[in-house]
Design a protein around this motif. Structure first.
Motif, PDB file in Angstrom:
ATOM      1  N   PRO A  54      58.641  10.681  33.998  1.00 49.68           N
ATOM      2  CA  PRO A  54      58.175  11.609  32.967  1.00 49.68           C
ATOM      3  C   PRO A  54      57.780  10.897  31.670  1.00 49.68           C
ATOM      4  O   PRO A  54      57.310  11.529  30.742  1.00 49.68           O
ATOM      5  CB  PRO A  54      59.394  12.500  32.747  1.00 49.68           C
ATOM      6  N   GLY A 114      65.392   3.932  23.771  1.00 47.02           N
ATOM      7  CA  GLY A 114      64.585   5.112  23.477  1.00 47.02           C
ATOM      8  C   GLY A 114      64.482   6.038  24.679  1.00 47.02           C
ATOM      9  O   GLY A 114      65.328   6.039  25.562  1.00 47.02           O
ATOM     10  N   ARG A 115      63.417   6.835  24.703  1.00 51.98           N
ATOM     11  CA  ARG A 115      63.237   7.826  25.756  1.00 51.98           C
ATOM     12  C   ARG A 115      63.161   7.151  27.125  1.00 51.98           C
ATOM     13  O   ARG A 115      63.589   7.686  28.133  1.00 51.98           O
ATOM     14  CB  ARG A 115      61.950   8.623  25.480  1.00 51.98           C
ATOM     15  N   ALA A 117      64.928   4.746  28.139  1.00 52.27           N
ATOM     16  CA  ALA A 117      66.291   4.582  28.641  1.00 52.27           C
ATOM     17  C   ALA A 117      66.894   5.931  28.981  1.00 52.27           C
ATOM     18  O   ALA A 117      67.547   6.111  30.008  1.00 52.27           O
ATOM     19  CB  ALA A 117      67.151   3.881  27.601  1.00 52.27           C
ATOM     20  N   ALA A 118      66.668   6.894  28.091  1.00 52.78           N
ATOM     21  CA  ALA A 118      67.348   8.171  28.226  1.00 52.78           C
ATOM     22  C   ALA A 118      66.857   8.967  29.427  1.00 52.78           C
ATOM     23  O   ALA A 118      67.630   9.583  30.135  1.00 52.78           O
ATOM     24  CB  ALA A 118      67.162   8.983  26.944  1.00 52.78           C
ATOM     25  N   VAL A 119      65.570   8.965  29.629  1.00 50.39           N
ATOM     26  CA  VAL A 119      65.011   9.813  30.676  1.00 50.39           C
ATOM     27  C   VAL A 119      64.503   8.986  31.855  1.00 50.39           C
ATOM     28  O   VAL A 119      64.568   9.392  33.007  1.00 50.39           O
ATOM     29  CB  VAL A 119      63.863  10.678  30.113  1.00 50.39           C
ATOM     30  N   ALA A 121      65.525   5.839  32.817  1.00 53.57           N
ATOM     31  CA  ALA A 121      66.366   4.742  33.312  1.00 53.57           C
ATOM     32  C   ALA A 121      66.541   4.764  34.827  1.00 53.57           C
ATOM     33  O   ALA A 121      66.459   3.739  35.484  1.00 53.57           O
ATOM     34  CB  ALA A 121      67.718   4.787  32.626  1.00 53.57           C
ATOM     35  N   ARG A 122      66.769   5.972  35.351  1.00 53.82           N
ATOM     36  CA  ARG A 122      67.039   6.074  36.786  1.00 53.82           C
ATOM     37  C   ARG A 122      65.856   5.597  37.611  1.00 53.82           C
ATOM     38  O   ARG A 122      65.996   5.169  38.741  1.00 53.82           O
ATOM     39  CB  ARG A 122      67.278   7.539  37.159  1.00 53.82           C
TER      40      ARG A 122
ATOM     41  N   PRO B  42      65.338   4.257  18.341  1.00 55.72           N
ATOM     42  CA  PRO B  42      65.598   3.992  19.755  1.00 55.72           C
ATOM     43  C   PRO B  42      66.737   2.990  19.932  1.00 55.72           C
ATOM     44  O   PRO B  42      67.194   2.783  21.042  1.00 55.72           O
ATOM     45  CB  PRO B  42      64.266   3.403  20.245  1.00 55.72           C
ATOM     46  N   LEU B 704      71.970   6.222  25.541  1.00 58.97           N
ATOM     47  CA  LEU B 704      72.565   7.324  26.289  1.00 58.97           C
ATOM     48  C   LEU B 704      71.804   7.465  27.611  1.00 58.97           C
ATOM     49  O   LEU B 704      70.604   7.738  27.621  1.00 58.97           O
ATOM     50  CB  LEU B 704      72.486   8.618  25.481  1.00 58.97           C
ATOM     51  N   ALA B 707      70.705  11.641  29.043  1.00 61.16           N
ATOM     52  CA  ALA B 707      70.084  12.361  27.934  1.00 61.16           C
ATOM     53  C   ALA B 707      69.156  13.463  28.412  1.00 61.16           C
ATOM     54  O   ALA B 707      68.276  13.898  27.684  1.00 61.16           O
ATOM     55  CB  ALA B 707      69.324  11.377  27.039  1.00 61.16           C
TER      56      ALA B 707
END
Lengths: 143, 788
Positions: A54, A114-115, A117-119, A121-122, B42, B704, B707
């Motif tokens: 995403p 940032g995003r 990592a947050a969204v 990462a998987r 970030p 995180l 998230a």
């Protein structure tokens, strides 16, 4: 997170080494590159357009060859960032000749933020593998 | 005669909520309103070397871009609860950070644009140069030598140290115990995840120099005070704060966040209203989290199961900066409650509040008491296990008995507070009987023969709520330096229709219904004649808002007291209208009449009309039936109960299935059983979620990893059992209605009930403990490590 893998390029080791140190080849082979230039020997600046699940966006960064043992190994320090987040990584590449071919192995532990990592990462290690696959396929074609 | 109190009255709020006619913050549209988007760091720990906003400023639709420098004249946000001497090294966020960030998600710039899309898109064009610094996310590691240091004024990242009880006595008692059991417990970090994200709208009137701020807050009066007097340095009379319909909070909307003063100041700077609402991802990285304790404890006992002492050391992760009441949660609401429902003669608790490169941690449903209950209820089960006793028997043996109240636990509740009342054993026996405890133990044995692993977990809790007596929380150095009384205004209009305003705030609790039920019964008028209004500082008396299960036990008591004074005035006026002597008339069910002659009555409607028209009042009586009450409770209230969970563990996959979940809660008299059941069930859901599913995970660099709702496991209805809820009723002597509070009880009791059940199921493997959440992976791994 760990990124690692290996690919076999149908060319002798010296040739592969040459390709990996040619800015034009790198620019042609790296997925998503919209701009890439060598600022000095072994130091490249690049702009990439990538989508990781995403998370889509433009990344700007640089890559430096920090340790080079021609023609068998090099260490790269990569730093990039964009609106979706940032990546910092130290990557190790080794080249081993096997007959007429060369096995290129890489491994590294990128730190992402940032995003991304947050969204993302998987998805990131899967995407990294895919992008690496594209890179080495193109590299094979160049050889 | 009570017609409404105690009835399963349907919620008056629900028609507008389920027909989409409720007005949430996002529904508020003001003429000319601009939209803000916040650029968030970030990195979890970094110096901000430079910020270039020029490219973003030039984009179409962008009105202005601001950085921390533009708000440098505003104070950092205040931290209201100063346990453990936090005043010396409090570090709180600024409206926008100027030179340094200590966790991901801290705001460093804001774009204001004609629409939200333009604002969001422009964020990508702000160039920030960071110097990234080393990070630490684990509270215990943060205090160790060589750990990255977050704040100059907090050596070893220790924000505060706090202790309660008697250390020497506890050590001696442990030394004299037959057995001492040691365990390390993790109470993992959780994300509150309210259905409605946070947001705020600022508007400014240059003519009157007044600000109006709409916000998703549990406490608009407190927000106004903190924003004006502490952050902006303007008179609080120059601001009006409103919470429209608020879609859940669980504590996360008690606090002052940077974006609230930010939108107020932006509106003033730009001369147009400014709205900011967070995305779900911002909610996860930039709204407060809960729990995150690492605890070591030692519990001592005699062979017969008598608990002799409890010694606890806890590292509480407070995040990169302090949220509004962060230091109060792992101290007064945690350490002081570690004795639970038991007579533990010696208790000592040492708490370290620690800064780490993570989001701020503050109150989350139960706030401190779920963590305390988890420690003591796990400890009691471990004692039973060690001594080969029944866990129900160990609880019975150590319970505080009804005749012991008021009871001061050895953990010391401060300033003379004591548990108010309780029948702990009664609630336990009721729960054991309903669940069929003896039969279950038989069934469990038989199931084990067949290779099926059933387990039962008990959790007998007591909590502290109805916060709070001002003499307790107002004490400098320990409390908030502020009172926590509550207010209510009752106005019976000319026709007898009644408007009630309260300083409490409803964000899902159904206060508009329960408060109306109390007024309808007390005043003797139909519930349809009552409007309950809240959440607007202009039209409600100052109050502290809703949290700590205080709106029934404190807010509704203010209302009750106000109605009593209205009734007394109505009785006097009624006597005057009846030409009777005041001493001879009574107020009953909405009528005033001479004792023994109810047929000759004046109704409250007639009396309200007479009070408003006012041409014939008794000498000295003021017109109108209008009263404002302020109620400062003499003590907190202490709800209690026993929850029981039955699970089956699939030892091949590690999956836990909850077969039954049963609660017996005692919150004193129940105003509305429908609403109380809803509170209990929602609470249990969040406790089960902690036990089995939820975990806010950070990587070592402070990112995180959970998230989004793809990664943070909020349970769905299919993950939850049928709830069997019931009550015992032990009135609190603290207030005239005997009410204790029910908002948090379910969350407080449930996590240990589930974990105790799983550990009980796996006892044949020799498993003593598994860290939450008990995911299939965690359970499977524990089984493998135990070596079947």
């Amino acid at each position: 997170m760990k990124v690692e893998g290996s690919h076999t390029i149908p060319a002798p080791r010296e040739r592969v080494w040459e390709l990996l140190n040619d800015p034009d080849v790198l620019a042609r082979c790296t997925p998503g590159v919209s701009k890439m230039e060598a600022e000095r020997e072994g130091f490249y600046r690049a702009t990439l357009q990538l989508s990781i699940g995403p998370v889509k966006g433009r990344f700007e960064g640089h890559m430096e060859v920090t340790d080079s043992r021609e023609p068998e190994a090099m260490t790269l320090t990569i730093e990039g960032s964009g609106a979706p987040g940032g990546v910092r990584a130290v990557g190790h590449i080794t080249l081993e000749q096997e007959g007429e071919q060369t096995v290129v192995s890489y491994h590294g532990q990128p730190q992402i933020s940032g995003r991304l990592a947050a969204v993302g990462a998987r998805l990131l290690s899967g995407v990294a593998k895919k992008l690496a696959g594209q890179f080495f396929n193109r590299l094979s074609e160049e050889s | 005669m009570a017609k409404y109190v105690g009835a399963r009255q349907k919620r008056v709020e629900d028609p507008r909520l389920i027909t989409g006619n409720a007005r949430y913050l996002e529904d508020v549209q003001l003429p000319g309103m601009l939209h803000a988007a916040v650029l968030r760091s970030p990195y979890a720990h970094a110096r901000i070397d430079s910020i270039d906003t020029s490219a973003a400023s030039r984009l179409p639709g962008v009105v202005a871009v601001f950085t921390g420098q533009d708000f440098a004249d505003l104070n950092p946000l205040p931290c209201a609860w100063q346990a453990g001497g936090v005043t010396n090294n409090a570090n709180t966020p600024r409206v926008l950070e100027i030179d340094k960030v200590t966790h991901t998600g801290m705001g460093i710039a804001v774009v204001v644009a004609e629409d939200r899309y333009a604002a969001e898109d422009a964020l990508a064009h702000i160039e920030v140069a960071y110097s990234v610094l080393p990070t630490v996310v684990d509270a215990k590691k943060a205090t160790e030598a060589g750990a990255p240091q977050l704040h100059e004024n907090a050596p070893d990242n220790i924000c505060m140290t706090w202790e309660c009880g008697d250390q020497d006595g506890t050590d001696r008692a442990l030394g004299a115990s037959d057995v001492v059991i040691r365990e390390h417990l993790t109470n993992q970090r959780l994300i509150p995840t309210a259905m409605e994200p946070r947001g705020a709208i600022g508007s400014y009137d240059p003519g009157t120099e007044e600000y109006t701020v709409w916000m998703t807050s549990q406490a608009p009066h407190v927000m106004r005070l903190l924003m004006t007097a502490f952050v902006m340095g303007i008179p609080e009379t120059k601001m009006r704060c409103l919470s429209p319909q608020v879609g859940g909070a669980f504590g996360s909307k008690i606090f002052l966040y940077p974006e609230y003063p930010m939108v107020a100041v932006l509106a003033q700077k730009l001369g147009r209203p400014v709205k900011w609402t967070e995305s779900r991802q911002e909610n996860y990285i930039a709204t407060t989290h809960g729990r995150d304790h690492q605890t070591d404890f030692e519990v001592g006992a005699l062979r017969d199961g008598t608990i002799t002492a409890l010694k606890v050391t806890t590292y509480a992760n407070l995040g990169g900066t302090l949220s509004t009441i962060a230091p109060g949660i792992p101290t007064s609401l945690y350490g002081s409650m570690l004795s639970g429902t038991y007579k533990i003669p010696h208790l000592h608790c040492q708490v370290y509040g620690v800064y780490t490169n993570t989001a701020m941690v503050d109150a989350y449903r139960g706030a401190g008491r779920p963590e305390a209950t988890f420690v003591i209820e796990r400890a009691v089960d471990l004692v039973a296990r060690e001594l080969n006793l029944d866990p129900a028997e160990v609880r019975r043996k150590n319970f505080i008995q009804p005749e012991d109240f008021p009871y001061e636990p050895a953990s010391n509740l401060l300033n003379g507070l004591a548990y108010d009342s309780g029948e702990y054993e009664k609630a336990l026996e009721r729960a054991l009987e309903q669940v069929g405890y003896r039969e279950f133990r038989q069934e469990q044995q038989e199931a084990r023969q067949q290779g099926r692993y059933l387990g039962i977990g008990l959790s007998s809790y007591v909590e502290i709520c109805g916060v709070a007596p001002s003499k307790w929380v107002g004490l400098p150095g320990e409390g908030w330096g502020a009172g926590l009384w509550e207010s209510a205004n009752v106005r019976v209009h000319l026709t007898g229709k009644t408007v009630v305003t309260t300083g409490s705030q409803s964000h899902g609790q159904g206060l508009e219904t329960t408060m109306a039920q109390v007024v309808a019964d007390e005043l003797g008028i139909p519930i349809e004649d009552i409007e309950v209004k809240h959440s607007d500082t202009m039209s409600t008396p100052f109050g502290y808002g809703t949290y700590g299960s205080r709106s029934a036990a404190v807010g509704t008591i203010a209302l009750y007291n106000s109605v009593q004074r209205i009734k007394e005035k109505a009785r006097k006026l009624g006597a005057h209208m009846l030409e009777a002597s005041e001493e001879d008339v009574v107020y009953q069910d909405g009528n005033v009449f001479v004792k023994g002659s109810p047929e000759q009555a004046k109704t409250i409607q007639e009396i309200a009309g007479a009070a408003a028209v006012a041409y014939d009042l008794p000498a000295g009586m003021e017109p109108f039936l209008d009263d404002t009450a302020y109620y400062d409770p003499p003590n907190c209230t202490y709800p209690f109960g026993t929850h029981i969970c039955i699970v089956e563990v699939d030892t091949d996959t590690g999956r836990v299935e909850i077969k039954r979940y049963l609660s017996v809660d005692d919150c004193g008299p129940v105003i509305n059983p429908l609403i109380a059941d809803g509170q209990v069930q929602g609470g249990i859901t969040q406790g089960i979620a902690q036990a089995l599913y939820e975990f806010a995970a950070y990587d070592d660099s402070g990112q995180l990893l959970t998230a989004s709702m793809m990664d943070y496991a909020i349970p769905k209805a299919e993950h939850l059992p049928h709830f069997e809820n019931s009550h015992t009723v032990t009135p609190s002597p603290v207030n005239p209605m005997g009410i204790k509070g029910i908002g948090e009880a379910g969350t407080i009791a449930s996590a240990p009930a589930v974990v105790n059940a799983v550990v009980d199921a796996l006892s044949p493997f020799g498993i003593r403990d598994i860290n939450m959440p008990l995911t299939p992976q965690a359970v499977w791994r524990a089984i493998q490590e135990a070596g079947r």
